[in-house]
Enzyme design. Structure first.
Site, PDB file in Angstrom:
ATOM      1  N   HIS A 259       0.834  -1.195   0.000  1.00  0.00           N
ATOM      2  CA  HIS A 259       0.000   0.000   0.000  1.00  0.00           C
ATOM      3  C   HIS A 259       0.870   1.248   0.000  1.00  0.00           C
ATOM      4  CE1 HIS A 259      -4.026  -1.825   1.588  1.00  0.00           C
ATOM      5  NE2 HIS A 259      -3.393  -2.664   0.782  1.00  0.00           N
TER       6      HIS A 259
ATOM      7  N   GLU B  77       1.001   4.345   1.572  1.00  0.00           N
ATOM      8  CA  GLU B  77       1.579   4.952   2.772  1.00  0.00           C
ATOM      9  C   GLU B  77       2.581   4.023   3.437  1.00  0.00           C
ATOM     10  OE1 GLU B  77      -2.450   6.537   1.887  1.00  0.00           O
ATOM     11  OE2 GLU B  77      -1.692   4.517   2.279  1.00  0.00           O
TER      12      GLU B  77
END
Length: 220
Positions: free
Chosen positions: A59, A61
């Site tokens: 992902h 972040e």
């Protein structure tokens, strides 16, 4: 709003998101800046790529925080994480544990977003993480990029419908702009990793017309 008018960190986020779209992954990206606004780390969604052993965990972040060189940039209090989309529960936990104390977010995510959980954990709440939510303009662009991705690659009509309804909760015109652009056929010519500025400008132009109540060539 036009790509050239955006701050450097938002230009980079949308460029990374379009790269992810061109590779079949989700249109989500994040960058981390220092106290002077310089980008010191970045990450993009790679969940549909085999460049990592477990792409499901790749992902945006989480990747940006994992890529951050804390030996070179040890002042954690100076970090700001800019996220196109509200972080999910995994990314929220990663930013808490990774030393991020300032987060700026373009689009809320009522379905998968987890920033509200920070206040429900005494441990996380004590970190003093400050969250800034931006105006709907950038949120519309974020959801527009995500909608383009789903319209190009999602072949499950039921799932697609659910996702677009979720995207529309706060950013309906961004979703409608993406539908218009994809229906026009222009998007095929823009499936190039370097075309992010043209994609954003096209989506922004359509969104502005929708915001002004003007008619667009929108799917029924």
């Amino acid at each position: 709003m036009r790509y050239a008018e955006l701050p450097q960190h938002w230009q980079r986020i949308f460029a990374l998101e379009w790269l992810s779209v061109c590779k079949g992954s989700k249109a989500i990206a994040a960058v981390i800046t220092d106290e002077n606004g310089n980008i010191i780390s970045e990450g993009r969604n790679m969940t549909c790529e085999r460049t990592v052993p477990n792409p499901a965990a790749a992902h945006a972040e989480t990747e940006a925080i994992r890529n951050l060189d804390t030996a070179r940039y040890p002042d954690k209090q100076a970090y700001t994480l800019y996220a196109g989309l509200e972080p999910c529960i995994m990314c929220m936990g990663t930013l808490v544990m990774g030393g991020i104390r300032r987060v700026v977010i373009a689009a809320r995510d009522e379905f998968g977003g987890a920033m509200h959980l920070i206040g429900q954990s005494e441990f996380a709440a004590r970190k003093g993480i400050r969250v800034t939510w931006l105006s709907d303009g950038l949120g519309d662009m974020q959801r527009a990029f995500q909608t383009v991705r789903e319209l190009l690659y999602n072949d499950d009509p039921e799932k697609l419908g659910r996702m677009l309804r979720d995207f529309s909760v706060h950013n309906e015109n961004g979703v409608r702009a993406a539908q218009t652009l994809v229906r026009s056929g222009r998007i095929v010519q823009l499936l190039d990793p370097d075309a992010a500025p043209a994609v954003l400008d096209a989506l922004a132009e359509i969104t502005e017309k929708l915001n002004d109540g003007l008619q667009t060539d929108e799917p029924g």
